[in-house]
Scaffold this motif. Structure first.
Motif, short mmCIF file in Angstrom:
data_model
loop_
_atom_site.label_atom_id
_atom_site.label_comp_id
_atom_site.label_asym_id
_atom_site.label_seq_id
_atom_site.Cartn_x
_atom_site.Cartn_y
_atom_site.Cartn_z
N VAL A 10 39.01 48.33 -19.84
CA VAL A 10 38.55 48.91 -18.56
C VAL A 10 37.55 47.96 -17.89
CG1 VAL A 10 37.15 50.79 -17.58
CG2 VAL A 10 39.00 51.32 -19.19
N LYS A 11 36.61 47.46 -18.67
CA LYS A 11 35.59 46.54 -18.13
C LYS A 11 36.25 45.31 -17.52
CE LYS A 11 31.40 45.47 -20.52
NZ LYS A 11 30.85 45.47 -21.88
N ASN A 12 37.20 44.75 -18.28
CA ASN A 12 37.85 43.52 -17.88
C ASN A 12 38.67 43.70 -16.60
OD1 ASN A 12 40.30 41.63 -17.96
ND2 ASN A 12 38.83 40.66 -19.35
N ILE A 13 39.43 44.77 -16.50
CA ILE A 13 40.29 44.96 -15.33
C ILE A 13 39.43 45.22 -14.09
CG2 ILE A 13 40.82 47.45 -15.64
CD1 ILE A 13 43.59 45.16 -14.78
N ALA A 14 38.31 45.93 -14.28
CA ALA A 14 37.43 46.20 -13.14
C ALA A 14 36.83 44.89 -12.62
CB ALA A 14 36.34 47.17 -13.54
N GLU A 15 36.43 44.03 -13.55
CA GLU A 15 35.87 42.72 -13.17
C GLU A 15 36.91 41.88 -12.45
OE1 GLU A 15 34.21 40.62 -16.59
OE2 GLU A 15 32.79 42.30 -16.76
N LYS A 16 38.09 41.78 -13.05
CA LYS A 16 39.17 40.96 -12.50
C LYS A 16 39.59 41.42 -11.12
CE LYS A 16 41.78 38.61 -15.97
NZ LYS A 16 42.34 39.10 -17.22
N GLU A 17 39.67 42.73 -10.93
CA GLU A 17 40.14 43.28 -9.65
C GLU A 17 38.98 43.50 -8.69
OE1 GLU A 17 43.48 43.96 -8.99
OE2 GLU A 17 43.99 43.16 -10.96
N ASN A 18 37.79 43.16 -9.16
CA ASN A 18 36.60 43.29 -8.34
C ASN A 18 36.46 44.70 -7.75
OD1 ASN A 18 34.29 42.34 -7.21
ND2 ASN A 18 35.29 41.50 -5.37
N PRO A 45 47.03 58.74 -20.23
CA PRO A 45 46.96 60.16 -19.85
C PRO A 45 45.71 60.88 -20.39
CG PRO A 45 48.61 59.86 -21.58
CD PRO A 45 47.97 58.52 -21.35
N ASP A 46 44.92 60.27 -21.29
CA ASP A 46 43.87 61.04 -21.97
C ASP A 46 42.55 61.08 -21.18
OD1 ASP A 46 42.42 62.47 -23.77
OD2 ASP A 46 42.20 60.86 -25.24
N THR A 47 42.24 62.26 -20.70
CA THR A 47 41.00 62.39 -19.93
C THR A 47 39.76 62.18 -20.81
OG1 THR A 47 40.01 63.70 -18.17
CG2 THR A 47 40.62 64.93 -20.12
N TYR A 48 39.83 62.55 -22.10
CA TYR A 48 38.63 62.48 -22.94
C TYR A 48 38.30 61.05 -23.36
CZ TYR A 48 38.85 67.39 -22.52
OH TYR A 48 38.87 68.63 -21.95
N LEU A 49 39.32 60.28 -23.71
CA LEU A 49 39.07 58.87 -24.03
C LEU A 49 38.54 58.16 -22.77
CD1 LEU A 49 39.20 56.40 -25.91
CD2 LEU A 49 41.60 56.11 -25.27
N GLY A 50 39.15 58.47 -21.63
CA GLY A 50 38.71 57.85 -20.37
C GLY A 50 37.26 58.18 -20.05
N LYS A 51 36.89 59.43 -20.22
CA LYS A 51 35.51 59.83 -19.91
C LYS A 51 34.52 59.28 -20.93
CE LYS A 51 36.07 61.57 -16.02
NZ LYS A 51 35.53 60.83 -14.86
N VAL A 81 34.88 56.36 -22.35
CA VAL A 81 34.71 54.96 -21.91
C VAL A 81 33.72 54.91 -20.74
CG1 VAL A 81 35.90 53.05 -20.74
CG2 VAL A 81 36.97 54.13 -22.72
N GLU A 82 33.90 55.81 -19.79
CA GLU A 82 33.01 55.84 -18.61
C GLU A 82 31.55 56.01 -19.05
OE1 GLU A 82 33.51 57.79 -14.35
OE2 GLU A 82 32.95 59.27 -15.82
N LYS A 83 31.33 56.87 -20.02
CA LYS A 83 29.97 57.13 -20.50
C LYS A 83 29.37 55.85 -21.11
CE LYS A 83 27.26 60.45 -22.97
NZ LYS A 83 27.13 60.69 -24.40
N GLU A 100 27.82 53.46 -18.64
CA GLU A 100 26.57 53.91 -18.01
C GLU A 100 26.59 53.87 -16.49
OE1 GLU A 100 24.03 51.24 -20.12
OE2 GLU A 100 23.76 52.67 -21.78
N GLY A 101 27.66 54.39 -15.91
CA GLY A 101 27.72 54.53 -14.45
C GLY A 101 28.14 53.28 -13.70
N LYS A 102 28.37 52.17 -14.42
CA LYS A 102 28.75 50.93 -13.71
C LYS A 102 30.17 51.00 -13.17
CE LYS A 102 25.76 48.11 -16.58
NZ LYS A 102 25.85 48.75 -17.90
N ILE A 103 31.04 51.71 -13.86
CA ILE A 103 32.43 51.83 -13.41
C ILE A 103 32.83 53.31 -13.43
CG2 ILE A 103 34.86 51.21 -13.91
CD1 ILE A 103 33.68 48.70 -15.38
N LYS A 104 33.46 53.74 -12.32
CA LYS A 104 33.95 55.11 -12.27
C LYS A 104 35.33 55.14 -12.93
CE LYS A 104 35.05 58.81 -9.11
NZ LYS A 104 35.68 59.10 -7.86
N VAL A 105 35.50 55.96 -13.96
CA VAL A 105 36.80 56.06 -14.61
C VAL A 105 37.43 57.39 -14.18
CG1 VAL A 105 38.06 56.04 -16.81
CG2 VAL A 105 35.99 54.65 -16.55
N THR A 106 38.43 57.29 -13.33
CA THR A 106 39.10 58.49 -12.81
C THR A 106 40.26 58.80 -13.74
OG1 THR A 106 38.45 57.87 -10.59
CG2 THR A 106 40.26 59.45 -10.78
#
Ligand code: 13P
Ligand code: SF4
Length: 313
Positions: free
Chosen positions: A134-142, A150-156, A158-160, A163-169
């Motif tokens: 997630v970190k890498n793709i956000a950086e690459k895609e700016n 599909p997993d909302t819990y793993l995604g959330k 990761v978001e936690k 620490e608020g730097k990337i929004k994981v929808t």
């Protein structure tokens, strides 16, 4: 050694086959498995093997991933019923709708998804490398927003960590096995075993993960036990992990957080099924070429991002 195990091992030699088994499988399957591990480890083994046949003791998305990584090999799934409830929560229409609600946001798909879903996502991940991907793709895609499915819990989870730097929808899928755990289970277990370290998988509800002592993928949970010298651990993930830890660390005490932590789909495969599948070479995985090509690109991107990690597996 029992005769069924001997017969499987004999067939494996004759047919130059390899058996890959996920840690959630019935524990007796380890007697015939060449490699036992989590989804990242096994996908790497599928990629590197020079066997002619891969028998995947796991669920269908894992066998599909093995086929994507080793397209020239015959990949067999011992029981066709072994699907994944979470992977089946998303289909191509719901994926397209989800993406259309968030145009131009890169999409990360958890490996627990079909090849068709992977084919329409930017990059794949497993629970061992989701944070890094997630970190890498956000950086690459700016961008500071990433779609996760599909997993909302793993995604959330990761978001936690970010620490608020990337929004994981996140898409609203989940694992019914891990979601059986409630925060009261942790609270009760703490009262019963106050000195036990609670280890949870990030597919658990966040109210559960928040109360655990450690949250990590199957491999990370097993490494935590290997690398720490506490005497008691409470396992908040599928029972197969608990069974293997109990077998491998007789000097430590393990508790399973709840008896309900059994993934029925993972438990379909038996030694009989493995024998029959290898003997008859049945339940072979076939994938559409166009889908395979795109899904493969999605998985390869994950390997590029996690190269140092994957190389050490
Ligand atoms: P791992 O990536 O930890 O192997 O998890 C696979 C899985 O299906 C968890 O429910
Ligand atoms: Fe799927 Fe959950 Fe079973 Fe893993 S434990 S295979 S996510 S249903």
């Amino acid at each position: 050694m029992n005769s069924l195990v001997e017969s499987i091992n004999k067939l494996k030699k004759e047919k130059n086959a390899v058996i890959l088994a996920h840690c959630y499988q019935n524990v007796e399957i380890d007697k015939v498995a060449d490699f036992v591990g989590d989804s990242l480890y096994l996908s790497k083994k599928a990629k590197d093997t020079d066997a002619d046949i891969i028998v995947f003791a796991g669920v269908s998305f894992m066998a599909e991933t093995a086929k994507l990584l080793s397209p020239e090999k015959k990949v067999l799934l011992p029981r066709l019923e072994a699907g994944c409830f979470m992977a089946n929560m998303i289909n191509i229409e719901s994926l397209r709708e989800f993406k259309s609600l968030h145009p131009n946001v890169p999409s990360v798909c958890y490996v627990n998804s079909t090849a068709e879903i992977k084919a329409e996502c930017d990059v794949c991940c497993t629970s061992s490398n989701a944070l890094k991907v997630v970190k890498n793709i956000a950086e690459k895609e700016n961008t500071n927003e990433v779609l996760f499915l599909p997993d909302t819990y793993l995604g959330k989870w990761v978001e936690k960590q970010l620490e608020g730097k990337i929004k994981v929808t996140t898409y609203n899928g989940f694992c019914p096995t891990h979601l059986r755990l409630r925060k009261e289970d942790i609270e009760n277990s703490r009262k019963e075993y106050p000195n036990s370290k609670i280890l949870a998988h990030p597919e658990c509800h966040w109210a559960v993960s928040e109360l655990a002592d450690f949250v990590g993928s199957t491999k990370e949970i097993m490494e935590y036990v290997k690398n720490t010298d506490f005497s008691e651990y409470t396992i908040a993930t599928e029972k197969g992990v608990f069974d293997r830890l109990q077998r491998d660390y007789s000097n430590k005490t393990f508790h399973l957080l709840s008896d309900s932590l059994v993934c029925k789909n993972m438990k379909w495969n038996t030694l009989d099924d493995i024998y029959n599948s290898l003997l008859r070479e049945e339940h072979e995985i076939f994938l559409d070429d166009t889908i395979s090509e795109k899904a493969m690109a999605c998985i390869n991107k994950m390997f590029q991002i996690t190269k140092p990690l994957a190389a050490g597996v």
